[in-house]
Design an enzyme around this catalytic site. Structure first.
Site, PDB file in Angstrom:
ATOM      1  N   ASP A  23       0.857  -1.183   0.000  1.00  0.00           N
ATOM      2  CA  ASP A  23       0.000   0.000   0.000  1.00  0.00           C
ATOM      3  C   ASP A  23       0.900   1.242   0.000  1.00  0.00           C
ATOM      4  OD1 ASP A  23      -2.362   1.638   0.448  1.00  0.00           O
ATOM      5  OD2 ASP A  23      -1.695   1.778   2.529  1.00  0.00           O
ATOM      6  N   ASP A  25      -0.245   5.251   0.733  1.00  0.00           N
ATOM      7  CA  ASP A  25      -0.528   6.258   1.759  1.00  0.00           C
ATOM      8  C   ASP A  25      -0.730   5.604   3.115  1.00  0.00           C
ATOM      9  OD1 ASP A  25      -1.123   9.060   0.300  1.00  0.00           O
ATOM     10  OD2 ASP A  25      -1.769   7.406  -0.973  1.00  0.00           O
ATOM     11  N   ASP A 199      -2.095  -0.308   5.900  1.00  0.00           N
ATOM     12  CA  ASP A 199      -2.500   0.279   7.173  1.00  0.00           C
ATOM     13  C   ASP A 199      -4.000   0.403   7.365  1.00  0.00           C
ATOM     14  OD1 ASP A 199      -3.184   3.652   6.806  1.00  0.00           O
ATOM     15  OD2 ASP A 199      -2.492   2.451   5.120  1.00  0.00           O
TER      16      ASP A 199
END
Length: 250
Positions: A23, A25, A199
């Site tokens: 991922d 961001d 996240d």
């Protein structure tokens, strides 16, 4: 009283037989108030380029951003990548992009009108999806959720995807897990142990997908519950973990 959740252990070092899905961001990059304000730390592009080579090409970015944004952030590097949570995909030079729903234009106009009332809020046009951010305007959270829920009436075949101070209106059937599975079916990812690092709630699909194929997820942060097996504290820790992988193999 809720039972205390035990912290997840640190992940093992990156192995040469992995297929690594990252991922962006909140994982590779620290969050900013708006998506356009994120900063790529010096050396990160070089680290990703080296790891991509050492994994024989089995490293991909899996993001909610558009592919063109990913390419701009990590230029001149162009990695295999999934954009818009699976609505855009690039592998082996092939580009697959979903088309925009006509009704999305009216919803976009209404979303822009709403977020303009809350300084710091943002409506992001992602082509086939719309994201409404309130990181810079906490008071906008409730009206944004109400708007997004009502907008589904005019967007059959769409659903809401909540994230970290953002909610997206996205077509059904497109998520990071499905995108990862499509990449795992092809070289150079096929036959490797898949590892997904992310996240957000949107990354849980990725964690589940790789776990079902003999791999594991690495959660960035302490959000629970999660399907991830391991965790890293923050994007700085992720970058250090990737840097260590290069140092170990040198």
């Amino acid at each position: 009283m809720a039972a205390e959740t035990r912290p997840l252990p640190l992940p093992p070092a990156v192995a040469p037989d992995w297929a690594l899905f990252l991922d962006v961001d909140g994982t590779l990059l620290d969050f900013a108030d708006t998506p356009g304000d994120v900063h790529v730390e010096p050396g990160l592009v070089d680290t990703l380029a080296v790891l991509h080579g050492r994994l024989d090409g089995a490293l991909a970015l899996v993001s909610g951003r558009r592919l063109m944004q990913l390419d701009a952030l990590f230029a001149p590097l162009q990695l295999p990548a999934v954009g818009l949570h699976g609505l855009e995909r690039r592998d082996d030079g092939h580009l697959d992009i979903h088309h925009r729903a006509p009704a999305l234009d009216d919803v976009l106009a209404a979303a822009l009108a709403l977020t303009s009332k809350y300084p710091g809020a943002l409506t992001e046009d992602k082509g086939t999806a719309i994201a409404l951010h309130w990181r810079g305007a906490p008071a906008a959270e409730e009206p944004i959720h109400e708007f997004a829920t009502s907008a589904l009436i005019d967007l059959p075949g769409y659903h809401l995807q909540p994230g970290n101070r953002v909610i997206e209106l996205r077509p059904d059937g497109a998520h990071k897990g499905a995108a990862v599975l499509s990449l795992l079916a092809k070289p150079p990812f096929h036959g490797r142990r898949p590892v997904f690092v992310g996240d957000d709630l949107t990354d849980e699909h990725g964690f589940t997908a790789v776990t079902c194929h003999g791999g594991f997820g690495v959660l960035v942060g302490r959000r629970q519950p999660s399907a991830a097996r391991y965790a890293l504290h923050d994007p700085m820790a992720v970058r250090a973990w990737l840097d260590d992988a290069i140092a170990i193999t040198e």
